[in-house]
Write a protein that holds these residues in place. Structure first.
Motif, short mmCIF file in Angstrom:
data_model
loop_
_atom_site.label_atom_id
_atom_site.label_comp_id
_atom_site.label_asym_id
_atom_site.label_seq_id
_atom_site.Cartn_x
_atom_site.Cartn_y
_atom_site.Cartn_z
N ARG A 64 52.57 93.68 -17.44
CA ARG A 64 52.08 92.32 -17.21
C ARG A 64 52.00 91.50 -18.48
O ARG A 64 50.93 90.98 -18.86
CB ARG A 64 50.72 92.37 -16.52
N HIS A 103 58.43 87.13 -10.71
CA HIS A 103 58.01 88.54 -10.75
C HIS A 103 56.63 88.71 -10.11
O HIS A 103 55.98 89.75 -10.31
CB HIS A 103 57.98 89.05 -12.19
N GLY A 116 42.67 73.39 -19.69
CA GLY A 116 43.23 72.89 -18.43
C GLY A 116 42.26 73.12 -17.29
O GLY A 116 41.08 73.41 -17.51
N CYS A 140 40.55 76.90 -16.59
CA CYS A 140 39.65 77.60 -17.53
C CYS A 140 38.41 78.16 -16.88
O CYS A 140 37.89 79.19 -17.32
CB CYS A 140 39.26 76.68 -18.67
N PRO A 157 48.40 88.76 -11.92
CA PRO A 157 49.11 88.65 -10.64
C PRO A 157 49.01 87.22 -10.12
O PRO A 157 48.01 86.54 -10.35
CB PRO A 157 48.36 89.62 -9.73
N VAL A 182 27.20 78.17 -11.13
CA VAL A 182 27.41 79.01 -12.32
C VAL A 182 26.40 80.15 -12.33
O VAL A 182 26.77 81.31 -12.54
CB VAL A 182 27.27 78.15 -13.60
N ARG A 183 25.16 79.81 -12.10
CA ARG A 183 24.10 80.81 -12.17
C ARG A 183 24.28 81.92 -11.14
O ARG A 183 23.98 83.08 -11.40
CB ARG A 183 22.75 80.14 -11.97
N GLY A 218 26.99 83.06 -10.23
CA GLY A 218 28.17 83.85 -10.57
C GLY A 218 29.37 83.56 -9.68
O GLY A 218 30.31 84.34 -9.65
N GLN A 253 38.26 85.84 1.90
CA GLN A 253 37.47 85.84 0.67
C GLN A 253 37.35 84.43 0.10
O GLN A 253 36.28 84.02 -0.36
CB GLN A 253 38.13 86.77 -0.35
N ARG A 289 26.78 73.89 -19.42
CA ARG A 289 27.02 73.44 -18.05
C ARG A 289 25.79 72.85 -17.38
O ARG A 289 25.89 72.11 -16.42
CB ARG A 289 27.59 74.61 -17.24
N HIS A 348 36.00 68.92 -16.36
CA HIS A 348 36.04 70.29 -15.86
C HIS A 348 34.59 70.78 -15.77
O HIS A 348 34.05 71.33 -16.72
CB HIS A 348 36.86 71.16 -16.82
N GLY A 382 33.22 73.19 -14.30
CA GLY A 382 33.00 74.62 -14.36
C GLY A 382 32.77 75.15 -15.75
O GLY A 382 32.15 76.20 -15.94
N ASP A 383 33.27 74.45 -16.75
CA ASP A 383 33.03 74.89 -18.12
C ASP A 383 32.36 73.84 -18.99
O ASP A 383 32.26 74.01 -20.20
CB ASP A 383 34.32 75.41 -18.77
#
Lengths: 461, 461
Positions: free
Chosen positions: A105, A125, A151, A154, A215, A241-242, A244, A289, A347, A373, A375-376
């Motif tokens: 990979r 692939h 981007g 992240c 993958p 975030v907290r 998870g 999921q 955050r 962004h 999330g970060d």
């Protein structure tokens, strides 16, 4: 002297590899940050292999002519801007994907490979190269490495540096350094790989990279949530975030951006109120999921006060929902000239940043729109101004600086992913302080004693 | 001269902080790598705050007395071993957890905090600090940072460096450098944090770290698979990796290790054949997801030829199954003296490493047992020898070196997680080559021009 250098470069790299036409040179003298200064190069040099890079470096070193390395020029900090009398070393012709190893990979690539070309090649692939700066369809991997590009990916996958196993770098004396390895773990010596990633072309020229792959993810499911305020949206982000939860994308748009996008697309984004804030999330884990993941996010959004949430597993519909985020910059640009900031805050402070930007907009009488962004914590507040109105550029610049100041005061950084380049040197000095700056200078001197590479970028010697 | 230094250290740090008793000094002169040389220190100094560290650094710098920083001394490379006439700077008294911030999921700690103490403290907030070297119940975070420690967690969570947001470091001139930030993203300047992490005390003394945390995982589900050969086990590992399955633990034990463990525990591990290889996997995602994850791993194992697989969601039973791995080192030590290697190879080459180690065992007439972190290719082949038999130490050392050679020939590294220290300097030079070594020396000279910190460790100047 400069004629002698041009002659040597032509002899060593071939006449076609050395460009001195002023118009062509001008097209290589700037990246995408209009506020950063750019000088007039002596020549633009386009090597097509590592030996060409070495020859150019040696020739420039002997002639004490500075080198500014660059890729496609999609950068947003002026790091790739020419300085007067320099050689601009354009790496786009080293564009070979040397190897794709599906079993381990990883991919080995030259720096001129376009980000999307790499993504497409490894996808065949069943593999995935996550780093996705917004210029992914034309930026090069070399530029991504030099700036440690980020981007949308992240929040789940990390930044460019998180995918670099090793590098080949031409140093200021023309020698070739190999850093890192092909294994996923290793502690033999200093982490030289990380020293070069994000060094913005000031320490050496990256000529090859060994990159980790993942993958291929599933087609994304998408969730939109509209909040009555930045504060309630910020609360939702903190809880996500907290808890998870790790969506593969989590973007925020403030009320000012939403208004601009609605006008631009002639549509109603359904945020309900004037102070609305939108949160856009995706999950790429697939099937049940992904649905479970987004339902958990949706519950948190509702608890935090979202007035509307909408979820879809249909990628095409998700793409439509994402359109609001994708056109945000164009929508803002349709209303005036833009200065786009790049602060990153903890955050938990996203709401403080958005409300702080509203204050700065009021104080300066300008429009400040925040997308980012979530999330970060990497936010891109954009100052919109009328470039033709007297004094408005200066006011915009003051607003831009006030946003950097605000970012630092919230425990953040002056640049989450765009870099320092030839624009934020003073701000870097402020963020890292005199000891930090001294260490930067010592490291630069250790690897590039004659200040050959990208002088004056990031910091002055 | 040395009396003057001792006087100054006592005056600046207090008499109790300066130890010169030879027996006590001897207890601080070595880490856990018996093969590395250790000198006799001039003094052992135990500061209890950053000002004490600065005072000791300034005093030693002026007296040109080298400093060897250390934590608990659990290292496995001799990096913390004293050199003659040095000051051993013991960081264990800087043992405060300064801050735990659950909302931004980070902790600020001093270097003397024991790894397990940090894990326990953050667990009370539902948080998790993943790096788990096998000495986690007594090693310190400072040592983990200095060596970029790994552990069983790495297959899923990465190494220590992946959790470091920022550092406070005392430099050779006594100044205090702050690197990094509290945000998860940031590209302001060079990645100084990563330069210090894993630098084995050669560049400065870490006095504080800001560490990223994750939500506490679920109790693990466990899978054991017995393969008829190393090759079939290696095939399973390659496919697990390629399919993107990420167990929270994936350990491998070869036939030699299995025999030693069976003898030691007086039990049959059920591997069936003499050439059996065991794979142990865990998932910490909880409930149905963990079962689905391990079932996917189990299918791959069966396809690759596993003769037995057994899965349990019961943590206590899982713990019993893990016992075979936990006692492996003790089992080998009960049969002779041990030299434990630490090579890391691409994950597709694990079977080649195991069969290569069998060859080396045959060639040298010694026992070589392989256990390791299959998920990241980091293997710990252990040479077992009779220290009292004439010439056997030398033969063991040849086997040890042959394993390093084998690791490099398979595209691997000479150290996956233990480090270079005062034992593998020649091997580091071989792995990184003359240009790499020159760059290391230049960086060391830039930050520590008088070679104050840990001289001769990792590489010589």
């Amino acid at each position: 002297m400069s004629n002698a250098l041009l002659g040597r470069l032509r002899a060593d790299l071939g006449a076609d590899a050395v460009v001195t036409d002023p118009d062509v040179m001008a097209s290589y003298a700037r990246d995408q940050m209009p506020l950063a200064p750019a000088g007039r190069p002596l020549a633009v040099v386009l090597p097509d292999d590592v030996e060409g890079v070495r020859a150019a470096v040696r020739a420039c070193a002997e002639a004490t002519v500075p080198i500014v390395p660059r890729g496609a020029g999609s950068g947003l900090s002026g790091a790739a801007n020419a300085v007067d009398g320099c050689v601009v070393l354009v790496m786009t012709k080293l564009d070979r994907i040397v190897e794709i190893d599906p079993a381990d990979r990883l991919a080995v690539v030259q720096p001129g490979v376009v980000n999307q070309a790499l993504r497409d090649a490894v996808a065949k692939h069943g593999l995935f190269y996550p780093p996705d700066p917004s210029s992914y369809d034309w930026c090069t991997v070399g530029g991504n490495l030099a700036t440690n590009a980020g981007g949308l990916c992240c929040v789940k996958y990390g930044v460019t540096a998180d995918f670099v196993l090793g590098l080949e770098v031409v140093l200021a004396d023309g020698s070739v350094l190999r850093t890192g390895r092909r294994t996923v773990k290793g502690v033999a010596g200093y982490d030289l790989t990380r020293l070069f990633v994000g060094s913005e072309g000031t320490l050496g020229v990256i000529t090859e990279a060994t990159l980790a792959l993942r993958p291929l993810p599933q087609a994304p499911a998408t969730l939109v949530a509209a909040f009555p305020s930045a504060v309630s949206a910020g609360t939702a982000v903190s809880r996500i975030v907290r808890d998870g939860l790790v969506p593969s994308l989590m973007e925020v748009m403030d009320a000012t951006t939403i208004r601009a996008v609605q006008d631009y697309l002639h549509t109603d984004l359904g945020t309900g109120s004037d102070s609305g804030t939108l949160l856009l999330c995706q999950s790429d884990t697939g099937g049940a999921q992904a649905i479970a993941e987004l339902e958990a996010v949706e519950r948190i959004c509702a608890d935090a006060g979202a007035e509307m949430t909408y979820q879809t597993g249909d990628p095409a519909e998700g793409d439509l929902l994402m359109k609001a985020r994708r056109v945000a910059h164009s929508a803002l640009e349709s209303t005036g000239s833009c200065m786009t900031d790049d602060v990153c805050v903890p955050r938990t402070r996203i709401a403080d940043l958005i409300t702080g930007c509203e204050r700065i907009a009021d104080d300066t009488g300008l429009t400040v729109a925040v997308v980012g962004h979530a999330g970060d914590g990497n936010m891109h507040p954009t100052v919109v101004y009328d470039a033709t109105a007297d004094g408005e550029f200066d006011r915009a610049r003051r607003a831009f600086d006030a946003i950097l100041d605000l970012g630092l005061s919230l425990g953040g950084t002056i640049t989450g992913e765009h870099g320092v380049g030839k624009f934020k040197q003073d701000w870097l000095a402020r963020e890292i302080g005199p000891v930090g700056l001294d260490v930067h200078r010592r490291l630069k001197r250790a690897l590039d004693p004659d200040n050959l590479f990208n002088p004056g970028s990031m910091f002055s010697m």
